[in-house]
Design a protein around this motif. Sequence first.
Motif, PDB file in Angstrom:
ATOM      1  N   ARG A  44      29.743  13.765  23.020  1.00  0.00           N
ATOM      2  CA  ARG A  44      30.970  13.216  23.586  1.00  0.00           C
ATOM      3  C   ARG A  44      30.593  12.123  24.587  1.00  0.00           C
ATOM      4  N   PRO A  45      31.529  11.224  24.929  1.00  0.00           N
ATOM      5  CA  PRO A  45      31.193  10.156  25.891  1.00  0.00           C
ATOM      6  C   PRO A  45      30.680  10.683  27.220  1.00  0.00           C
ATOM      7  N   SER A 102      27.002   5.926  25.761  1.00  0.00           N
ATOM      8  CA  SER A 102      28.369   6.470  25.787  1.00  0.00           C
ATOM      9  C   SER A 102      29.344   5.594  25.008  1.00  0.00           C
ATOM     10  N   HIS A 103      29.121   4.277  25.006  1.00  0.00           N
ATOM     11  CA  HIS A 103      30.027   3.372  24.290  1.00  0.00           C
ATOM     12  C   HIS A 103      29.945   3.601  22.787  1.00  0.00           C
ATOM     13  N   VAL A 104      28.725   3.779  22.291  1.00  0.00           N
ATOM     14  CA  VAL A 104      28.548   4.033  20.856  1.00  0.00           C
ATOM     15  C   VAL A 104      29.116   5.395  20.482  1.00  0.00           C
ATOM     16  N   VAL A 105      28.863   6.404  21.316  1.00  0.00           N
ATOM     17  CA  VAL A 105      29.400   7.743  21.052  1.00  0.00           C
ATOM     18  C   VAL A 105      30.929   7.702  21.034  1.00  0.00           C
ATOM     19  N   GLY A 106      31.515   6.988  21.984  1.00  0.00           N
ATOM     20  CA  GLY A 106      32.978   6.854  22.012  1.00  0.00           C
ATOM     21  C   GLY A 106      33.505   6.134  20.789  1.00  0.00           C
ATOM     22  N   ALA A 107      32.756   5.123  20.313  1.00  0.00           N
ATOM     23  CA  ALA A 107      33.187   4.383  19.120  1.00  0.00           C
ATOM     24  C   ALA A 107      33.191   5.276  17.891  1.00  0.00           C
ATOM     25  N   LEU A 154      23.893  16.142  17.172  1.00  0.00           N
ATOM     26  CA  LEU A 154      22.685  16.563  17.888  1.00  0.00           C
ATOM     27  C   LEU A 154      22.331  17.982  17.468  1.00  0.00           C
ATOM     28  N   HIS A 155      21.151  18.130  16.886  1.00  0.00           N
ATOM     29  CA  HIS A 155      20.622  19.447  16.534  1.00  0.00           C
ATOM     30  C   HIS A 155      19.386  19.722  17.384  1.00  0.00           C
ATOM     31  N   GLN A 210      28.541  14.418  32.648  1.00  0.00           N
ATOM     32  CA  GLN A 210      29.171  13.867  33.846  1.00  0.00           C
ATOM     33  C   GLN A 210      30.670  14.150  33.798  1.00  0.00           C
ATOM     34  N   GLU A 211      31.139  14.887  34.799  1.00  0.00           N
ATOM     35  CA  GLU A 211      32.546  15.252  34.854  1.00  0.00           C
ATOM     36  C   GLU A 211      33.386  14.078  35.348  1.00  0.00           C
TER      37      GLU A 211
END
Length: 538
Positions: free
Chosen positions: A407-408, A527-532, A284-285, A299-300
């Motif tokens: 990040r996720p 989030s699933h794609v970012v985690g992958a 991300l830029h 989200q914590e």
Amino acid sequence: MPAPTQLFFPLVRNCELSRICGTACYCHHKHLCCSPPYIPQNRLRYTPHPAYATFCRPRENWWQYTQGRRYASTPQKFYLTPPQVNSILKANEYSFKVPEFDGKNVSSILGFDSNQLPANAPIEDRRSAATCLQTRGMLLGVFDGHAGCACSQAVSERLFYYIAVSLLPHETLLEIENAVESGRALLPILQWHKHPNDYFSKEASKLYFNSLRTYWQELIDLNTGESTDIDVKEALINAFKRLDNDISLEAQVGDPNSFLNYLVLRVAFSGATACVAHVDGVDLHVANTGDSRAMLGVQEEDGSWSAVTLSNDHNAQNERELERLKLEHPKNEAKSVVKQDRLLGLLMPFRAFGDVKFKWSIDLQKRVIESGPDQLNDNEYTKFIPPNYHTPPYLTAEPEVTYHRLRPQDKFLVLATDGLWETMHRQDVVRIVGEYLTGMHHQQPIAVGGYKVTLGQMHGLLTERRAKMSSVFEDQNAATHLIHHAVGNNEFGAVDHERLSKMLSLPEELARMYRGDITIIVVQFNSHVVGAYQNQEQ
């Protein structure tokens, strides 16, 4: 052969540019230095020139002045119904869901919501979103215009093409140039995601295309094709600077067509800030010029929300910007380059597109104005020279680029013009969007901020909280939901329909006293794609 410019610049939909920001933009120019007396100076992007300062009144005197203007001393109550409020707030909302499979890769973006609420007539903000078709990634941006909407309109429809071209490999640039030379159809560069009210200028499309083509021809000449790695940060910076340079050059050269000649001059003499995000996988830029902002919603582990700022405001509140400006000019200008928290005492943002009054030499300004159309020559704004104008340029469009690896726990990104951030704290923005997207409301003790609250008022607050939980899904657009809060929040942080109705019922000459134009884009991450992505690299 004539280039097929329509492949790059879509036609105007529903309205011509001249109707959107033609005479209206000229009106903004003309009255820039003679702004209506009841608009306070801290609501203006420009402070009026000292010669016209008597026409402006500070915020604290506005009521006395309006009484002198024979406004009713006992305002009549007029409330919009909830359907009327929703109709106003939903007029400019837009949503886009990214296809699960786009043929190349799984996107880290689920989709985005955007919306605009005008305070100016016409609105001076613009927004843009597009998918890069010849490279990976998506571009999203908000643009805050001042002295009219001409510059923000031009930047909103041109900047993404400059960025996309800057990201293209050498062989693709050659393929596009050869297609233009031979008259063949061009490769589409961008897939736009636009609301019907978001316009493209049909009249200027050929001019804009020719400037863009000159840019990619220079990129071809500079790049021999040996290097395949493209630095996104460098591409963003080059695109911003090159577009601003083209805006300036087009105004200096002019055009035989009187409409286009006046258009390019309006674009150059007005101004616009820009905050643009480029998302490619987990990369991300954010490129920012001015005082719009990019805020990341995180989200914590306990479910709460925190805000991560991905841009810096380029104004007097930024000590680094103040230092940069002073270092770029002689020491004897240290006290005049920024006065009353404004550039040369006039302009709030310290970086912007256009605004050639702060970039050109005095001789160049006079020469262009004298040779320009009568409308420009009659414009009071173009005639005056900023005070203490000795060593231009004082303004730059070069962006500050921030990189963040997703990040996720990074759930969404909010891009918004300063109209939002003037009314809401960043933490409240992130919390409201986060709760909307997840449908969860953490029932923390009600904070009344020192107010004396009766039992009946407390009962009302609890009732509002319960209603808030059930109505969170009434808004089908996260940006609209955020505008509800930005305009309608009361002192307890709850949306008050009566307040919302009053704010939306204000006549245009009073609306700017309470807020600016608001433009918001909320980007939701997968989030699933970012985690992958993370798992693949471990």
